[in-house]
Design a protein around this motif. Structure first.
Motif, PDB file in Angstrom:
ATOM      1  N   LEU A 186     -65.321  34.764  30.755  1.00  0.00           N
ATOM      2  CA  LEU A 186     -65.284  35.441  29.459  1.00  0.00           C
ATOM      3  C   LEU A 186     -64.841  34.484  28.351  1.00  0.00           C
ATOM      4  N   GLU A 187     -63.875  33.623  28.656  1.00  0.00           N
ATOM      5  CA  GLU A 187     -63.454  32.616  27.672  1.00  0.00           C
ATOM      6  C   GLU A 187     -64.656  31.810  27.183  1.00  0.00           C
ATOM      7  N   ALA A 188     -65.465  31.351  28.123  1.00  0.00           N
ATOM      8  CA  ALA A 188     -66.626  30.532  27.777  1.00  0.00           C
ATOM      9  C   ALA A 188     -67.640  31.321  26.956  1.00  0.00           C
ATOM     10  N   GLU A 189     -67.755  32.598  27.232  1.00  0.00           N
ATOM     11  CA  GLU A 189     -68.702  33.425  26.485  1.00  0.00           C
ATOM     12  C   GLU A 189     -68.193  33.756  25.083  1.00  0.00           C
ATOM     13  N   CYS A 190     -66.878  33.815  24.904  1.00  0.00           N
ATOM     14  CA  CYS A 190     -66.319  34.116  23.581  1.00  0.00           C
ATOM     15  C   CYS A 190     -66.578  32.979  22.602  1.00  0.00           C
ATOM     16  N   PHE A 191     -66.408  31.763  23.085  1.00  0.00           N
ATOM     17  CA  PHE A 191     -66.573  30.597  22.223  1.00  0.00           C
ATOM     18  C   PHE A 191     -67.021  29.436  23.093  1.00  0.00           C
ATOM     19  N   PRO A 192     -68.342  29.327  23.319  1.00  0.00           N
ATOM     20  CA  PRO A 192     -68.847  28.244  24.173  1.00  0.00           C
ATOM     21  C   PRO A 192     -68.484  26.874  23.593  1.00  0.00           C
ATOM     22  N   LEU A 193     -68.077  25.948  24.448  1.00  0.00           N
ATOM     23  CA  LEU A 193     -67.716  24.607  23.992  1.00  0.00           C
ATOM     24  C   LEU A 193     -68.947  23.741  23.746  1.00  0.00           C
ATOM     25  N   ALA A 194     -70.010  23.980  24.504  1.00  0.00           N
ATOM     26  CA  ALA A 194     -71.235  23.206  24.311  1.00  0.00           C
ATOM     27  C   ALA A 194     -71.825  23.560  22.942  1.00  0.00           C
ATOM     28  N   ALA A 195     -72.182  22.540  22.192  1.00  0.00           N
ATOM     29  CA  ALA A 195     -72.682  22.749  20.826  1.00  0.00           C
ATOM     30  C   ALA A 195     -73.932  23.623  20.799  1.00  0.00           C
ATOM     31  N   SER A 196     -74.789  23.499  21.797  1.00  0.00           N
ATOM     32  CA  SER A 196     -76.046  24.254  21.796  1.00  0.00           C
ATOM     33  C   SER A 196     -75.930  25.626  22.450  1.00  0.00           C
ATOM     34  N   ALA A 197     -74.802  25.904  23.082  1.00  0.00           N
ATOM     35  CA  ALA A 197     -74.645  27.168  23.806  1.00  0.00           C
ATOM     36  C   ALA A 197     -74.313  28.310  22.845  1.00  0.00           C
ATOM     37  N   LYS A 198     -74.820  29.462  23.171  1.00  0.00           N
ATOM     38  CA  LYS A 198     -74.510  30.677  22.415  1.00  0.00           C
ATOM     39  C   LYS A 198     -74.053  31.745  23.402  1.00  0.00           C
ATOM     40  N   SER A 199     -73.202  32.616  22.925  1.00  0.00           N
ATOM     41  CA  SER A 199     -72.759  33.727  23.761  1.00  0.00           C
ATOM     42  C   SER A 199     -73.947  34.635  24.035  1.00  0.00           C
ATOM     43  N   ARG A 200     -74.035  35.114  25.244  1.00  0.00           N
ATOM     44  CA  ARG A 200     -75.147  35.974  25.654  1.00  0.00           C
ATOM     45  C   ARG A 200     -74.603  37.382  25.852  1.00  0.00           C
ATOM     46  N   SER A 201     -75.020  38.295  24.987  1.00  0.00           N
ATOM     47  CA  SER A 201     -74.438  39.644  24.996  1.00  0.00           C
ATOM     48  C   SER A 201     -74.674  40.361  26.323  1.00  0.00           C
ATOM     49  N   HIS A 202     -75.822  40.147  26.969  1.00  0.00           N
ATOM     50  CA  HIS A 202     -76.071  40.823  28.248  1.00  0.00           C
ATOM     51  C   HIS A 202     -75.105  40.327  29.330  1.00  0.00           C
ATOM     52  N   VAL A 203     -74.731  39.052  29.273  1.00  0.00           N
ATOM     53  CA  VAL A 203     -73.763  38.513  30.233  1.00  0.00           C
ATOM     54  C   VAL A 203     -72.387  39.100  29.939  1.00  0.00           C
ATOM     55  N   VAL A 204     -72.040  39.164  28.663  1.00  0.00           N
ATOM     56  CA  VAL A 204     -70.726  39.687  28.280  1.00  0.00           C
ATOM     57  C   VAL A 204     -70.620  41.170  28.609  1.00  0.00           C
ATOM     58  N   GLU A 205     -71.712  41.897  28.463  1.00  0.00           N
ATOM     59  CA  GLU A 205     -71.686  43.323  28.825  1.00  0.00           C
ATOM     60  C   GLU A 205     -71.401  43.487  30.315  1.00  0.00           C
ATOM     61  N   THR A 206     -72.004  42.627  31.128  1.00  0.00           N
ATOM     62  CA  THR A 206     -71.722  42.646  32.576  1.00  0.00           C
ATOM     63  C   THR A 206     -70.253  42.332  32.823  1.00  0.00           C
ATOM     64  N   LEU A 207     -69.723  41.357  32.089  1.00  0.00           N
ATOM     65  CA  LEU A 207     -68.304  41.020  32.234  1.00  0.00           C
ATOM     66  C   LEU A 207     -67.423  42.202  31.839  1.00  0.00           C
ATOM     67  N   ALA A 208     -67.855  42.968  30.837  1.00  0.00           N
ATOM     68  CA  ALA A 208     -67.072  44.130  30.393  1.00  0.00           C
ATOM     69  C   ALA A 208     -66.974  45.178  31.492  1.00  0.00           C
ATOM     70  N   TRP A 209     -68.091  45.516  32.129  1.00  0.00           N
ATOM     71  CA  TRP A 209     -67.990  46.547  33.170  1.00  0.00           C
ATOM     72  C   TRP A 209     -67.306  46.008  34.414  1.00  0.00           C
ATOM     73  N   ARG A 210     -67.469  44.698  34.694  1.00  0.00           N
ATOM     74  CA  ARG A 210     -66.746  44.117  35.842  1.00  0.00           C
ATOM     75  C   ARG A 210     -65.241  44.145  35.578  1.00  0.00           C
ATOM     76  N   ALA A 211     -64.835  43.808  34.340  1.00  0.00           N
ATOM     77  CA  ALA A 211     -63.405  43.832  34.001  1.00  0.00           C
ATOM     78  C   ALA A 211     -62.849  45.246  34.125  1.00  0.00           C
ATOM     79  N   SER A 212     -63.617  46.226  33.661  1.00  0.00           N
ATOM     80  CA  SER A 212     -63.183  47.620  33.770  1.00  0.00           C
ATOM     81  C   SER A 212     -63.012  48.023  35.235  1.00  0.00           C
ATOM     82  N   ALA A 213     -63.952  47.606  36.064  1.00  0.00           N
ATOM     83  CA  ALA A 213     -63.855  47.910  37.498  1.00  0.00           C
ATOM     84  C   ALA A 213     -62.642  47.213  38.117  1.00  0.00           C
ATOM     85  N   LEU A 214     -62.353  45.988  37.672  1.00  0.00           N
ATOM     86  CA  LEU A 214     -61.195  45.269  38.208  1.00  0.00           C
ATOM     87  C   LEU A 214     -59.885  45.945  37.813  1.00  0.00           C
TER      88      LEU A 214
END
Length: 195
Positions: free
Chosen positions: A65-93
């Motif tokens: 999630l840290e990497a998705e919030c603010f990717p360090l790679a200059a060309s990388a962008k946060s991917r909302s579909h990945v973050v949405e998966t992280l959201a439901w996984r976090a809720s389950a955890l």
């Protein structure tokens, strides 16, 4: 006189049988207690394994999630579909964590309060939901810092809970500060052969 000897012998046999019965019962009780202790120890070890597995899942999720919030790679962008998966996984955890840590002060009238350790997982859930929704009011770098801090607090809290199961370390095993920039590291002490 013969009756007296027979009576005394009978009493002696009865006492001997009573002592033998008591010894057998005592031995049986000790064996049962040892068996119960072994079973409890096995359950405790299994619980530690499952708690560690759960904790590792939380740590991995927070790092991702840290990497998705603010990717360090200059060309990388946060991917909302990945973050949405992280959201439901976090809720389950969070819910899985409740299996280890029930609410404090729960009763028929109140669900009680969750343990502080789960607050850190909830923070990750909220950040993931925030990012997945495409909200931008809070800077991604700040969100990354919040998740990083939550992960550190989570690790510390989990270590405190599992302290008896942790390996003992002494001061002679203290590590050194590793510079952030690899150019500042000493030369490698081992060379890898390239074939």
């Amino acid at each position: 006189m013969n009756d007296l000897v027979l009576g005394a012998a009978g009493l002696l046999v009865t006492c001997a049988l009573g002592v033998l019965s008591w010894i057998q019962w005592s031995t049986s009780e000790k064996a049962t207690a040892r068996q119960r202790e072994k079973e409890e120890s096995a359950r405790s070890r299994q619980r530690d394994v499952e708690l560690t597995r759960w904790g590792n899942s939380v740590i991995e999720l927070m790092a991702e999630l840290e990497a998705e919030c603010f990717p360090l790679a200059a060309s990388a962008k946060s991917r909302s579909h990945v973050v949405e998966t992280l959201a439901w996984r976090a809720s389950a955890l969070v819910d899985q964590g409740r299996l280890f840590f029930p609410n404090i002060g729960a009763s028929d009238k109140s669900s009680g309060d969750r343990i502080g350790l789960l607050d850190e997982v909830i923070r990750a859930t909220y950040v993931a939901q925030y990012v997945a929704a495409g909200r931008t009011e809070v800077d991604g770098k700040l969100l990354r810092a919040h998740v990083y801090s939550a992960r550190k607090r989570f690790i510390k809290s989990l270590q405190e809970r599992t302290r008896p199961a942790l390996y003992e370390v002494n001061d002679s095993e203290t590590g050194v500060r590793v510079p952030l920039d690899p150019r500042d590291w000493p030369q490698p002490s081992f060379e890898r052969r390239v074939i």
